[in-house]
Design a protein around this motif. Structure first.
Motif, PDB file in Angstrom:
ATOM      1  N   SER A  29       0.823  -1.209   0.000  1.00 21.12           N
ATOM      2  CA  SER A  29       0.000   0.000   0.000  1.00 21.12           C
ATOM      3  C   SER A  29       0.861   1.265   0.000  1.00 21.12           C
ATOM      4  O   SER A  29       0.580   2.224  -0.727  1.00 21.12           O
ATOM      5  N   ASN A  94      -6.934  12.974   5.878  1.00 20.98           N
ATOM      6  CA  ASN A  94      -8.390  13.146   5.917  1.00 20.98           C
ATOM      7  C   ASN A  94      -8.751  14.629   6.010  1.00 20.98           C
ATOM      8  O   ASN A  94      -9.684  15.091   5.345  1.00 20.98           O
ATOM      9  N   ALA A 218     -15.478   7.221   0.804  1.00 15.84           N
ATOM     10  CA  ALA A 218     -14.169   6.724   1.221  1.00 15.84           C
ATOM     11  C   ALA A 218     -13.679   7.462   2.460  1.00 15.84           C
ATOM     12  O   ALA A 218     -13.120   6.865   3.382  1.00 15.84           O
ATOM     13  N   PHE A 221     -15.638   6.195   5.513  1.00 14.98           N
ATOM     14  CA  PHE A 221     -15.178   4.870   5.930  1.00 14.98           C
ATOM     15  C   PHE A 221     -13.810   4.951   6.581  1.00 14.98           C
ATOM     16  O   PHE A 221     -13.549   4.309   7.609  1.00 14.98           O
ATOM     17  N   ASP A 222     -12.925   5.747   5.996  1.00 21.74           N
ATOM     18  CA  ASP A 222     -11.583   5.916   6.542  1.00 21.74           C
ATOM     19  C   ASP A 222     -11.648   6.482   7.956  1.00 21.74           C
ATOM     20  O   ASP A 222     -10.943   6.022   8.865  1.00 21.74           O
ATOM     21  N   LEU A 262      -7.146  -1.231   6.313  1.00 23.30           N
ATOM     22  CA  LEU A 262      -8.358  -0.828   5.599  1.00 23.30           C
ATOM     23  C   LEU A 262      -8.311   0.650   5.225  1.00 23.30           C
ATOM     24  O   LEU A 262      -8.697   1.035   4.114  1.00 23.30           O
ATOM     25  N   ALA A 263      -7.827   1.472   6.147  1.00 18.15           N
ATOM     26  CA  ALA A 263      -7.742   2.905   5.883  1.00 18.15           C
ATOM     27  C   ALA A 263      -6.759   3.205   4.755  1.00 18.15           C
ATOM     28  O   ALA A 263      -7.043   4.034   3.874  1.00 18.15           O
ATOM     29  N   TYR A 265      -5.680   1.154   2.265  1.00 15.99           N
ATOM     30  CA  TYR A 265      -6.121   0.651   0.964  1.00 15.99           C
ATOM     31  C   TYR A 265      -7.360   1.380   0.452  1.00 15.99           C
ATOM     32  O   TYR A 265      -7.601   1.434  -0.755  1.00 15.99           O
ATOM     33  N   THR A 266      -8.150   1.946   1.359  1.00 13.43           N
ATOM     34  CA  THR A 266      -9.300   2.747   0.927  1.00 13.43           C
ATOM     35  C   THR A 266      -8.849   3.882   0.026  1.00 13.43           C
ATOM     36  O   THR A 266      -9.442   4.142  -1.030  1.00 13.43           O
ATOM     37  N   PHE A 267      -7.770   4.561   0.428  1.00 21.56           N
ATOM     38  CA  PHE A 267      -7.268   5.682  -0.373  1.00 21.56           C
ATOM     39  C   PHE A 267      -6.448   5.226  -1.578  1.00 21.56           C
ATOM     40  O   PHE A 267      -6.204   6.017  -2.491  1.00 21.56           O
ATOM     41  N   ALA A 270      -9.810   4.542  -3.747  1.00 18.23           N
ATOM     42  CA  ALA A 270     -10.531   5.808  -3.903  1.00 18.23           C
ATOM     43  C   ALA A 270      -9.510   6.923  -3.729  1.00 18.23           C
ATOM     44  O   ALA A 270      -9.522   7.660  -2.745  1.00 18.23           O
ATOM     45  N   HIS A 271      -8.618   7.038  -4.701  1.00 20.35           N
ATOM     46  CA  HIS A 271      -7.496   7.964  -4.558  1.00 20.35           C
ATOM     47  C   HIS A 271      -7.914   9.401  -4.871  1.00 20.35           C
ATOM     48  O   HIS A 271      -8.610   9.645  -5.872  1.00 20.35           O
TER      49      HIS A 271
END
Length: 298
Positions: A29, A94, A218, A221-222, A262-263, A265-267, A270-271
């Motif tokens: 990641s 964030n 995203a 969720f993050d 999870l945080a 890979y979320t970005f 959803a970059h």
């Protein structure tokens, strides 16, 4: 030589396979974020998401080292400092992303201007980082049997992570108000007609495109997984260094390691470079005088 898990600083011996998997996952990641940050020319990703990933890699490498040498103090020091600090730069990302979303959707709906928003919360994040780092350093460097030093470091870490949790809650409330005002079209200041001086100063309502919806999802969720991790850390440290929570490996693996995975890979998926970078160049919204953090430089 067999080692009694209770003799280690962890209260258990970290599982080698689990540590290896986390090192690999964080490494992948982080490498992707580095490449994505360079590709989209989003240099702010380097001291935020990439730094978070690097700290997590270092911390889990320390735990992997501990799985081979459970009584090695250096390995324990590396993991305790790195992993407690890792999510803090990620939280900063964030704040920056939401500042950009506020600029795109309409600063008129936000209680704070995009730039002020980012400055305030980033400053709080830095304070949290310093306090947690100081506590982690004191706890990790305490000599064997130095109960006072270990307790002091733990209390400082607890103060830092508690402050971070409070910042997350306040951030959630403020951003939630912004979204509520946007969706219900209830600006904090009166909107002006097109072509007026007020419109030119940034009093506008941007369109919520599909890309922005994905970015908002995203971001939510993050924030959720970072909140879960912070709550776990607060409870863990309150329970004490010899408490059941801190000496149970599965809690740490799931509620800390997995949440940050999870945080991260979320970005990756959803970059902001894909979802915000191009949108910012195409939006019809007029930037406010209180401009936000630049998401992309050329």
């Amino acid at each position: 030589m067999d080692i009694d898990p209770s003799e280690t600083s962890y209260g258990y011996i970290p599982t080698q396979s689990t540590c290896f998997v986390f090192v690999v996952l964080f490494g992948i990641s982080t490498a992707l974020h580095l490449g994505q940050g360079v590709w989209y020319r989003m240099w702010w990703i380097l001291p935020t998401i990439v730094l978070a990933g690097a700290l997590e890699c270092l911390g889990w490498a320390g735990r992997l080292w501990s799985s081979y040498s459970p009584l090695n103090d250096s390995a324990f020091m590396i993991q305790i400092v790195s992993i407690i600090l890792g999510p803090t730069p990620l939280l900063a990302a964030n704040f920056i992303i939401l500042g950009a979303l506020i600029r795109l959707l309409g600063p008129v709906y936000s209680r704070l201007g995009p730039r002020v928003y980012s400055i305030v919360f980033l400053s709080c994040d830095i304070i949290s980082l310093i306090v947690q780092g100081a506590g982690g350093g004191i706890a990790a460097s305490a000599e064997d049997g130095d109960v006072d030093g270990t307790k002091l470091g733990g209390n400082i870490m607890l103060a830092g992570i508690s402050f971070q949790l409070a910042v997350i809650v306040i951030y959630s409330i403020v951003s939630g108000e912004f979204l509520w005002r946007y969706f219900t079209d209830r600006p904090l200041r009166a909107k002006a007609t097109n072509g007026s001086q007020a419109t030119l100063s940034g009093i506008y309502r941007g369109d919520l495109t599909m890309k922005l919806k994905v970015m908002l999802g995203a971001l939510a969720f993050d924030l959720l997984v970072l909140f879960i991790r912070s709550v776990y850390r607060v409870i863990e440290l309150q329970d004490g260094w010899n408490g059941r929570i801190i000496t149970t490996e599965v809690y740490f693996n799931v509620l800390d390691g997995a949440m940050i995975i999870l945080a991260m890979y979320t970005f990756n998926f959803a970059h902001p470079g894909l979802l915000l970078g191009r949108s910012m160049g195409k939006t019809d919204a007029v930037p406010s005088n209180d401009s936000d953090v630049e998401m992309r430089t050329t």
